[in-house]
Each structure stands twice: as structure tokens, then as C-alpha cells.
Write a protein that holds these residues in place. Sequence first.
Motif, short mmCIF file in Angstrom:
data_model
loop_
_atom_site.label_atom_id
_atom_site.label_comp_id
_atom_site.label_asym_id
_atom_site.label_seq_id
_atom_site.Cartn_x
_atom_site.Cartn_y
_atom_site.Cartn_z
N GLN A 514 9.66 67.80 41.51
CA GLN A 514 8.40 68.17 41.89
C GLN A 514 8.23 67.60 43.39
O GLN A 514 8.29 66.65 43.55
N TRP A 515 7.60 68.58 44.13
CA TRP A 515 7.39 68.30 45.55
C TRP A 515 5.88 67.82 45.64
O TRP A 515 5.49 67.37 46.59
N TYR A 516 5.00 67.79 44.65
CA TYR A 516 3.55 67.41 44.34
C TYR A 516 3.44 65.87 44.90
O TYR A 516 2.55 65.72 45.49
N GLN A 517 4.49 65.32 44.44
CA GLN A 517 4.23 63.66 44.53
C GLN A 517 4.50 63.24 46.06
O GLN A 517 5.19 63.45 46.61
N TYR A 518 3.40 62.35 46.29
CA TYR A 518 3.32 61.63 47.66
C TYR A 518 4.73 61.27 48.23
O TYR A 518 5.15 61.43 49.39
N GLU A 519 5.55 60.47 47.15
CA GLU A 519 6.64 59.83 47.84
C GLU A 519 7.81 60.69 47.67
O GLU A 519 8.97 60.15 48.13
N ALA A 520 7.54 62.20 47.22
CA ALA A 520 8.71 63.01 47.30
C ALA A 520 9.60 63.07 48.63
O ALA A 520 10.82 62.94 48.63
N PRO A 521 8.99 63.09 49.70
CA PRO A 521 9.72 63.15 51.05
C PRO A 521 10.66 62.02 51.02
O PRO A 521 11.88 62.16 51.83
N LYS A 522 10.16 60.91 50.60
CA LYS A 522 10.94 59.57 50.70
C LYS A 522 12.20 59.68 49.77
O LYS A 522 13.42 59.35 50.17
N ALA A 523 11.96 60.29 48.60
CA ALA A 523 13.20 60.41 47.76
C ALA A 523 14.13 61.51 48.39
O ALA A 523 15.40 61.39 48.23
N LEU A 524 13.56 62.76 48.92
CA LEU A 524 14.55 63.69 49.25
C LEU A 524 15.37 63.06 50.56
O LEU A 524 16.50 63.45 50.73
N ASN A 525 14.87 62.35 51.22
CA ASN A 525 15.51 61.75 52.50
C ASN A 525 16.78 61.00 51.92
O ASN A 525 17.56 61.00 52.45
N GLN A 526 16.27 60.05 51.09
CA GLN A 526 17.44 59.16 50.33
C GLN A 526 18.76 60.04 49.79
O GLN A 526 19.67 59.82 49.89
N ILE A 527 18.40 61.31 49.19
CA ILE A 527 19.18 61.90 48.60
C ILE A 527 19.86 62.93 49.71
O ILE A 527 21.45 62.78 49.71
N LEU A 528 19.50 63.47 50.76
CA LEU A 528 20.22 63.95 51.72
C LEU A 528 20.96 63.09 52.56
O LEU A 528 22.25 63.46 53.06
N GLU A 529 20.34 61.89 52.63
CA GLU A 529 21.17 60.90 53.63
C GLU A 529 22.45 60.30 52.76
O GLU A 529 23.37 59.87 53.55
N LYS A 530 22.41 60.48 51.58
CA LYS A 530 23.44 59.95 50.59
C LYS A 530 24.73 61.07 50.80
O LYS A 530 25.67 60.83 50.24
N GLY A 531 24.26 62.37 51.27
CA GLY A 531 25.17 63.45 51.46
C GLY A 531 25.14 64.21 50.00
O GLY A 531 26.28 65.03 49.88
N ILE A 532 24.14 64.21 49.32
CA ILE A 532 24.19 64.97 48.12
C ILE A 532 23.39 66.29 48.37
O ILE A 532 22.68 66.44 49.22
N ARG A 533 24.06 67.32 47.99
CA ARG A 533 23.47 68.70 48.16
C ARG A 533 22.28 68.74 47.34
O ARG A 533 22.15 68.34 46.31
#
Length: 838
Positions: A514-533
Motif C-alpha cells: 500500500q502507498w498510504y504508509q509514510y515510509e513507502a517511498p523509501k521502500a520503493l526506492n530500495q526495490i527499484l535500486e535493487k533492479g526489481i521490477r
Amino acid sequence: MTRIYLFCLSVFLSFNLAAQEDLDLSYYLPQDVTYNEAIPKPQDVLGYVPGQWHASHDQILAYMRSLAEASPRIKLENRGTTYEGRPLILLIITSEENHRNLEDIRKQHVALTEPGSEKIDIANMPIVVNQGFSIHGNEASGANAGLLAAYYLAAAEGSEIENTLDNTVILFDPVFNPDGLQRFSTWANIHKSANINPDPQDREYNEVWPGGRTNHYWFDMNRDWLPVQLPESKARIATFHNWYPNILTDHHEMGTNSSFFFQPGIPSRTHPLTPDLNQELTQEIGKYHAAAFDELGSLYYTEENYDDFYYGKGSTFPDIQGSIGILFEQASSRGHAQESDNGILTFPFTIRNQFTAALSTLKAATSMREQLLNYQRNFYQNSRKEAEKGAYVFGSTKDASSAYHLAEILKRHQVEIHELKENFSKDGKSFEPGSSYVVPKKQKQQRLLKAMFERRTAFEDSLFYDISAWTFPLAFDVPFTDDASASTAGAKIDSLTWPAFAKPEMSQYAYLMQWYQYEAPKALNQILEKGIRAKVAMQPFTAGGKKYDYGTILIPVQNQKLKKDELHDFLSEVSTDAHISIDGVSTGSTTGIDLGSNEFRALEPQKVALLVGEGITPYDAGEIWHLFDQRYNMKITKLDITNFSRTDLDRYTDIILPNSWGSALDEKDADKLKEWVRGGGTLIGFKNAAKWFDKNDFMDLEFSESEVPAKNVTFEQKDDFRGAQVIGGAIFEAKQDRSHPVNFGYADDNIALFRDTTIFVKADSTSYKNPIKYTEKPLLSGYISEENLELMPGTVPFKQNSMGRGEVILFTDNTNFRAFWYGTNKLLMNAVFFGNEM
């Protein structure tokens, strides 16, 4: 105290510039006392007498440590470090006898603020004075005067100093802003000439951007006493609540052509929650400053310019704590000597004035000791009597992190917080245990709480030195009520822990976040930086009986660079690091869009650049840098506009243009940015960027403007008339279209926006191009003139324009204000991650 304009004969320059190198301590120190030769003088450690050079933080630190080693009157505490790793030291200065009983003295003094304080005998209780210097690093006379004040307190001998130390515990903070002072001292010293040149156009007196005023991330730390977001603030607020000083002094500098200011400020601009007696005592203390400056022959003034409204300043925060905050403002030499309307203003002269004010404060404290101790005791007794029944409740089931971060601030201020006992609803808002907090109104900090939670729209004065509103639950975008029963409170929270979050269960198919969570952008950045789709949902859906909203992030298991076990382990780490829930699902079949739908849009790693340098507002730029670097662990490249013509923009997916003044970028720069945007880049601008975007054809904007005629306004009133049309900082309500990507992750249709600009942009005739729009009655809290308030309804704080394959995005409001406006941080992150979907 009536307004004081002491135009006495002043020896403004007691020695010529050449003699500045021949300084000795007699220029500063009282000569009617003796000094202990065993105590090192400042020049013994620095290598020069204060005032000959600008002392760096490391030099000041070394001297304070040498004093603590040599003097039994001084105990040194290290309370942490700045962002640049500099120690945040505190000297506790008092008599040897008091040091032997220091913890008992502290406990007894704190007990003066607690129930049962009427039984405490204050006849022999020391008063506590917190003296702090140079929270703005380029206002250096304060910290340099601190060298002399510390020496005097350690070395002076005789009945007067012994009486002061017997009756006073001094919490001595030699440098409020170590990083900024270090930056400025280097600047001033590397430009000093052997023949000191007072020409104000000399480079010595004109720092390069961003200057030494701010801390590492370019924050004005004298606005952070209430939000407490910075390490320096956390250290000094912990000290404050550990002692509850009776007086807190804050030594600053102002314009070179001024003289010396001490409080009180303008009476009509005092916050209504501050007792009248506070200002009367401030006036009484001011008499001691006046007497000292009269004897010195220095000009001064009071009850002008400055005010005591915003509780986030060092001179105002104590006023809501039963203390007396005192602001000192010394005309600044900004280097070693500078021409001014009052003659040549030398650095030693500014230091002497600050030193004089430090000593007059201690004289006032000693003389008014029982009066000030009684005032603090009565402040809290009266506060307890007037405390209302009931409680504040705030929280969010969808974004428990934001509520947690608000609770963190309250705990830093020693506010009593409880768990929510059971599910609770009020005025259409629902609160649940585990994601909500209860704050009883009947507690020690009830006045501070009222100041933090209130919405105020009526004011005695229309001018403010700083912002006029700061309602914290609105800043965090968390539902709250100030009308709950105290019975909603469960167990008291002594130590905060993160709200519970669900780690992902192993999935063979996909994961959802869910994108509600304040730290969601931090998590998404980690995911994308890892090369995960990863993909983002453009529509809501229901999977496994759980509703997922706009902006939900989908991470498929198939066709990833990690095997399914590795992917699960990595997402588990992300979940733990960001304190967010990630759900594993076993099927792509949902109610609504299926997980294979084209309404899930592929996301790419973002490479973001921030324009900085001369012409860019350092505060706004620093807030963005801090947000990326500290909150979301995202790399952001700081591009200096001086080198913009030579910069390779193709390295970046997003470029952010903060608020600016003048012509930060020229026509050629605009053409270069247009070419980059047309090639697929996203340009994000803030506040004054609106005018620049319109002028340079990035957007076609229509502004609402009001010309208020000056009728029956005298020449004397003209500045106040103009100032009343300024929005210094207030909170306004806007309506959100939650289906628009800029609003992904927001659970409600309305949002509270912080605004400190009068740029009003008219809405587009096409409704879906206005995803954020001010409501018909937008004012939530703070001051705005009637004329500006009439302009605001229906205008828009957000605009987007496609240009070639790229996007231009505008926010007229500050989404990152002072690092505590958590509730709108996600608007910027949505522009970064989802700009191509707008």
C-alpha cells in the motif's frame, strides 16, 4: 517598559582598526575583580585574543574542554553530534558546593513544576539559567562572546561572582550551531586582510551561497525548538526538559546599521497563551540590560521589530514552559570590521556587547531569583488548575507511521501519551488501538499541547515575525479530535515503539505494498535500486479480501533478477527497514483490476537532481535535500546553477527547482531545460518557480492578484500596511482528486497545506486538470488578509503540463516545510515516482 531610544554619547569605536591586533582581555572583562591565574585564558588555547580572528568551532570546543579540566566550577557534558559529527557540548557552571549536590538541585528544581510544589522552600534554591550562543552560524559575535563569558565564570574571583555561582546553575551552550559557525568562521578568516578593510562591498562581508547561517542541511535551527527534527534541537530540548531553566537567552545578530536589541518585542504580537506576567518579568530583566549598556555607552532598543508569537524560536519556546526567553540581537560586523550608519562596527565591539548582555542576564537572575522561581511554580500550578477535561486522540490505521512520528515529537517534549484502549469514533473519524494515541489534556504540558494542537484564526495583530500557524496534526495529515473522553486512554506509553507491521509471507506469485504508509517511498526506492521490477496501480482493487487503493505497488515474482526465495528475503528486509507492511498474494485474480491489467504501470529507478546555488532559497533546497537523504535514503544530486550551462542533464530523470529569488536561471538555461523535458525528463518547481515557468513558456498560467489601495495609511504605517498582505505561514484546506497520481497514498479527500506565498494560480477549465484545489472556505489556521482570502477559493496549488515526452510540475506551496510537515512530503515523492503517469 516603554520604548527606549537611548541616544546617549557612545564611543562606538574605542580603538582604531590597526589597534585591533593589539587587543587584550581588559577591553572586555570587568576590571574591578581579580582572575584566577590557574585558569587558561582564551588566547592560551586559541593563540589570539577573541575578536582578532573568528574562532572556529573546534577552537571553541578545545577551549571549553580546557576550562572544564582546569575549573571545579565547570562540568562538561557531550550530548551527541551534529550531522557533520561535531560534538554538542554543554557546560554546567556553578559553585563547587552546588556541583557536589547537582543532581539533588536538579530534581528539586524540576519538582517546582510538579504537583506538590507549594511545599518546596525556594529560599535557598539556585535559579537555573540556560545561555546559548550563535544558533545562526554567521552571527558569530555570540559564540565568540561565549569564550569570554565562560572564562569570566571560571576565573573571576570575589564576592560578586561567588554570590552568582552560589545562587545560579548556568547551562552554558557555547555554540548552538557548530556546523554553521565552522563554515562561517572559515569564510571570514580566509578573507581577512592584514589591513582590515571595512568596505561593505569587500568579499569578506558577502558570503557565498548558502552562507553560514544554517546547519548542515541548510535549516534555520532557530525555528526547530518546537518541531525538534534536527540533532542539535534534540540535544538542547532534552537539556531544557531535564532542568526547566528559569531564563533562556539566545544571542543573535541583525543588520549592520542597527544597534542592539533585547526583549520584550512588540507587545501586540505575543502569543495569547503566554501569561502577561511573562512579559512584565521580561521588561524587568531588561532594566538590567539597559543599565549595563548605559554604563558601557552602547546604543540599544526594545519593543520593536521582533515578537513572541511562534513557540518554535529559542526566545519564545521558554514562554510556554514557565520560563523567560530572551532574544539578543547585535548589529553584525559580518567579518572583522564594517562601515555602518553608527560608524565603523568592529568585531570586538560586537563581542563586547554580547558579553555584557550575558553578564547582565546573570545579574538579573541573581537579583530576581525568588521572583522567577515563584513565577515558574505558579505557571504550572495555574496550568494544572485551568486544564480541561478530556483528551486529544490522533492516529491512522492506514498510515500509522505518520502518527508515530508525531508522537515522537510529543515525547521529546515530555508530553504524557497513552495507548488507545479500544476502537473509538468521533465526528466521522475512526481510531484503532495500535495506530492511535491518546493525550490527556490534564497534564503538566497542557499549555504546550494547546499551542501545538489549536487552530487559531483570530489575531490581535496582522504582522508576524515568523509563521502564524503550526497545528501539528494537520502538518502530519493524521485524523485527530480534541474532544475525546479521558476514558479512551489505555496504558501509559513510557517508551515509544514502532506500530506493528506485517512482514511478507512467502509468495509464488506477487507482493503488494500500500502507498498510504509514510515510509513507502523509501521502500520503493530500495526495490527499484535493487533492479526489481515494480508497477503502480492506477485504480483500486480488492485482493484476498483486502482493499488496495490508488498507488498500490505491485512486485511480481516472475521474471525478476532474484529467485523467489531471495526476493522474499529482500522484501522482508525492506519491510523491516522501512517499518511497512508488504503482502504476499497467491493469485492475480482480484475484484477490480487484475494484477496483469494495463492499469498497472511499470516504474523505473529515479535519478533526481536538485538545483542549488545563488538565487535559490537555501531553506527550501535544504528541506528537499534532507527529505531525500535522511527520510527516504535516496540519492539526490545537488547541481549548482553556476555550472548549469556545462551540466549533463541526461543523467537525471527528475530535476527539482526550489523557490528562488531574482534570476537564478537565465533564458539559455530555460532553453536547455526545455530540451531536457521534451526528451522525457520531469521538471518539478516550487513557489516562485510559477512565475518563471509562466515567463519562460513551460506553463501557461493565469494568476489571481489583488491590488489593495492604501487609504488612510500614514507614512509611518506604510510598512505595517504592506506587511499585513503577506502570508507569513498559515494552513489551508484543499480538495483532492485521489485518482490522480499526485494524490496517490492519501486516504481522505481533503488535505491541509502549508502556505507562505501569495501566488494564486487560477484553476483549469478542464476539471481533471485540477487534482488539488482550494476549498470555498480554505482557512484552517493562521493569518491571511481578507483580500487574499477572497482570492484563494477555487485556485490551485498544483499544476502539470506535458511537454514533448516529459512533464513540468508545479507546487505553489511548500510540501516539505521545516522537515515537520510530514503530511505533504508524499506529494513531492508522487511527482518523482509517478510524474510520467500524470
